[in-house]
Design a protein around this motif. Structure first.
Motif, short mmCIF file in Angstrom:
data_model
loop_
_atom_site.label_atom_id
_atom_site.label_comp_id
_atom_site.label_asym_id
_atom_site.label_seq_id
_atom_site.Cartn_x
_atom_site.Cartn_y
_atom_site.Cartn_z
N SER A 1 27.94 56.26 39.15
CA SER A 1 28.09 55.25 38.08
C SER A 1 29.37 55.49 37.28
CB SER A 1 26.86 55.27 37.16
OG SER A 1 26.85 56.47 36.40
N ARG A 2 29.87 56.73 37.31
CA ARG A 2 31.12 57.02 36.59
C ARG A 2 32.33 56.43 37.30
NH1 ARG A 2 29.61 60.96 32.91
NH2 ARG A 2 31.71 61.24 32.13
N PHE A 3 32.10 55.92 38.52
CA PHE A 3 33.21 55.38 39.30
C PHE A 3 33.07 53.87 39.50
CE2 PHE A 3 32.41 59.76 40.49
CZ PHE A 3 33.65 60.33 40.28
N SER A 4 32.16 53.24 38.73
CA SER A 4 31.88 51.82 38.99
C SER A 4 33.09 50.93 38.71
CB SER A 4 30.66 51.36 38.20
OG SER A 4 30.88 51.59 36.83
N ASP A 5 33.88 51.26 37.69
CA ASP A 5 35.05 50.42 37.37
C ASP A 5 36.10 50.49 38.48
OD1 ASP A 5 33.96 49.59 35.00
OD2 ASP A 5 34.98 51.12 33.79
N ILE A 6 36.42 51.70 38.92
CA ILE A 6 37.43 51.82 39.97
C ILE A 6 36.90 51.21 41.27
CG2 ILE A 6 36.74 54.24 40.46
CD1 ILE A 6 40.29 53.03 40.95
N LYS A 7 35.62 51.40 41.52
CA LYS A 7 35.04 50.82 42.74
C LYS A 7 35.18 49.30 42.74
CE LYS A 7 30.73 50.13 45.20
NZ LYS A 7 29.31 50.43 45.36
N SER A 8 34.89 48.66 41.62
CA SER A 8 34.96 47.19 41.62
C SER A 8 36.41 46.72 41.70
CB SER A 8 34.21 46.59 40.44
OG SER A 8 34.89 46.85 39.25
N GLN A 9 37.35 47.48 41.13
CA GLN A 9 38.76 47.09 41.27
C GLN A 9 39.23 47.24 42.71
OE1 GLN A 9 40.96 45.78 38.78
NE2 GLN A 9 38.94 45.53 37.87
N LEU A 10 38.86 48.36 43.34
CA LEU A 10 39.27 48.58 44.74
C LEU A 10 38.69 47.49 45.64
CD1 LEU A 10 38.93 52.49 45.07
CD2 LEU A 10 41.01 51.16 44.64
N ASP A 11 37.47 47.07 45.35
CA ASP A 11 36.87 45.95 46.09
C ASP A 11 37.66 44.66 45.86
OD1 ASP A 11 34.83 47.46 47.10
OD2 ASP A 11 33.20 46.28 46.22
N ASP A 12 37.89 44.36 44.58
CA ASP A 12 38.51 43.08 44.23
C ASP A 12 39.90 42.93 44.84
OD1 ASP A 12 36.37 42.20 42.85
OD2 ASP A 12 37.29 42.28 40.86
N ILE A 13 40.67 44.02 44.83
CA ILE A 13 42.04 43.94 45.34
C ILE A 13 42.05 43.45 46.79
CG2 ILE A 13 44.05 45.34 46.02
CD1 ILE A 13 43.48 47.05 43.52
N VAL A 14 41.10 43.94 47.59
CA VAL A 14 41.13 43.58 49.01
C VAL A 14 40.17 42.46 49.38
CG1 VAL A 14 42.02 45.79 49.81
CG2 VAL A 14 39.54 45.48 49.60
N CYS A 15 39.27 42.07 48.46
CA CYS A 15 38.29 41.02 48.80
C CYS A 15 38.54 39.71 48.07
CB CYS A 15 36.87 41.49 48.49
SG CYS A 15 36.35 42.90 49.46
N THR A 16 39.37 39.72 47.04
CA THR A 16 39.60 38.50 46.26
C THR A 16 41.07 38.12 46.38
OG1 THR A 16 37.92 39.26 44.70
CG2 THR A 16 39.34 37.46 43.96
#
Ligand code: ZN
Length: 352
Positions: A242-257
């Protein structure tokens, strides 16, 4: 295992990382295959996988982890992303290269096997030795793959590389980014928006060329590249993801959006530091004047002695000058300590 069943396994379980670690022989054929959503997948090596989207991209992206083998949280982040991409839970819309760098070091749960891989890039792997050890061979191979990747998209000038790490010691700023030295160019405010959105509020501006992986991508391909320190090293399974949720969602967004844009922020909310002193260990008498377990970014008072050797004392030149990456055990002539002072994002940028 036949190549058909390997591809079936990758599509259903997505366990590319586990196969790379435990059954790398299964990947020897360097399979290429297509997912149901049209994404092309290429296994380039054990621990190195490339996704080519079916749609027209606008950026090329590299995520890397395990340049230091015991830094598990970044491995878990990349493994999770690759698994979701392979099994079709997410659709990758930008060319993406994911690298699990030092598999033998992961196997033994150590930072490295023979030497620190993050000192081997920009050709250092092949300098001064006649025979390359496994870490040097791997750094060379990784450079080739990254070069091939970025140069295969000459039309995409928007290039990104995030090299994910966790740190050995505690830190006053839990997450921080090392911004590689760039010559004669302003540093990117938008890149800092990405950092802030990723939960990273501290940026260390590197002041010279280095042999790190992120500097390689930044200097060779003009990629927006960072070494991202995401917290403290812990064993597999003991990371509070859960401490990595922000970076995880950014890494997702960069390549999925396709329209990804980090939310802008006030840059004054970031702690930006420049290097003030680079202190080397020159003799056996070198010593640090603080406890071994001092957190990164601990500040010192003006004139306080931070390190010494023989008759030389290294003192804080500014009130609040902070230390980072102390290591009194480095080889003679190597960096034992960096000291930092706060500055603004464009500090030291030469106008041109
Ligand atoms: Zn590291």
């Amino acid at each position: 295992m036949s190549s058909t069943s390997l591809v079936q396994r990758l599509k259903s379980k997505g366990d590319f990382f586990a196969i790379s670690l435990d059954e790398p022989q299964l990947l020897e054929n360097r399979e290429s295959f297509e997912l149901e959503n049209g994404t092309q997948v290429s296994v380039l090596d054990s621990g190195i996988i490339r996704f080519t989207p079916a749609t027209t991209p606008n950026k090329a992206v590299v995520y890397s982890c395990a340049v230091h083998g015991n830094e598990t949280a970044p491995i878990e982040l990349c493994d999770d992303l690759v698994t979701r991409a392979l099994t079709g839970q997410i659709t990758i819309v930008q060319p993406l290269l994911v690298i699990f760098a030092n598999l033998p070091a992961i196997k033994i749960g150590q930072r490295f096997v023979e030497e620190n891989m993050n000192r081997l890039f920009s050709g250092t792997h092949s300098k001064g030795v006649s025979v390359l050890n496994d870490e040097r061979k791997r750094a060379k191979r990784i450079e080739e793959v990254v070069t091939e990747f970025f140069t295969s998209y000459p039309e995409l000038s928007d290039r990104h590389h995030y090299d994910l790490h966790t740190a050995i010691r505690d830190s006053k700023h839990e997450k921080f980014a090392v911004y590689p030295y760039i010559e004669n160019q302003p540093r990117s405010e938008e890149a800092c928006y990405f950092l802030k959105a990723s939960g990273i509020d501290t940026v260390l501006l590197s002041d010279k060329p280095t042999t790190t992986f992120s500097y390689f991508s930044s200097s060779q391909f003009n990629a927006q590249a960072f070494t991202l320190e995401l917290g403290k090293v812990r064993p597999f399974g003991q990371n509070d993801m859960s401490r990595f949720s922000d970076i995880k969602s950014q890494l997702d967004d960069i390549v999925c959006t396709a329209t990804y844009q980090p939310a802008s922020c006030d840059l004054n909310e970031l702690n930006i530091y420049r290097v003030n002193q680079t202190i080397l260990r020159e003799t056996d008498s070198f010593k640090l004047h603080f406890d071994d377990d001092i957190p990164n970014f601990t500040g010192f008072s003006l004139d306080e002695v931070m390190a010494s050797e023989d008759s030389v004392e290294h003192k804080a030149e500014f009130e609040g000058e902070a230390i980072v990456f102390p290591n009194a055990k480095v080889a003679l002539g190597q960096r034992a300590l960096l000291t930092l002072v706060k500055c603004d994002l464009q500090y030291g940028v030469i106008e041109s």
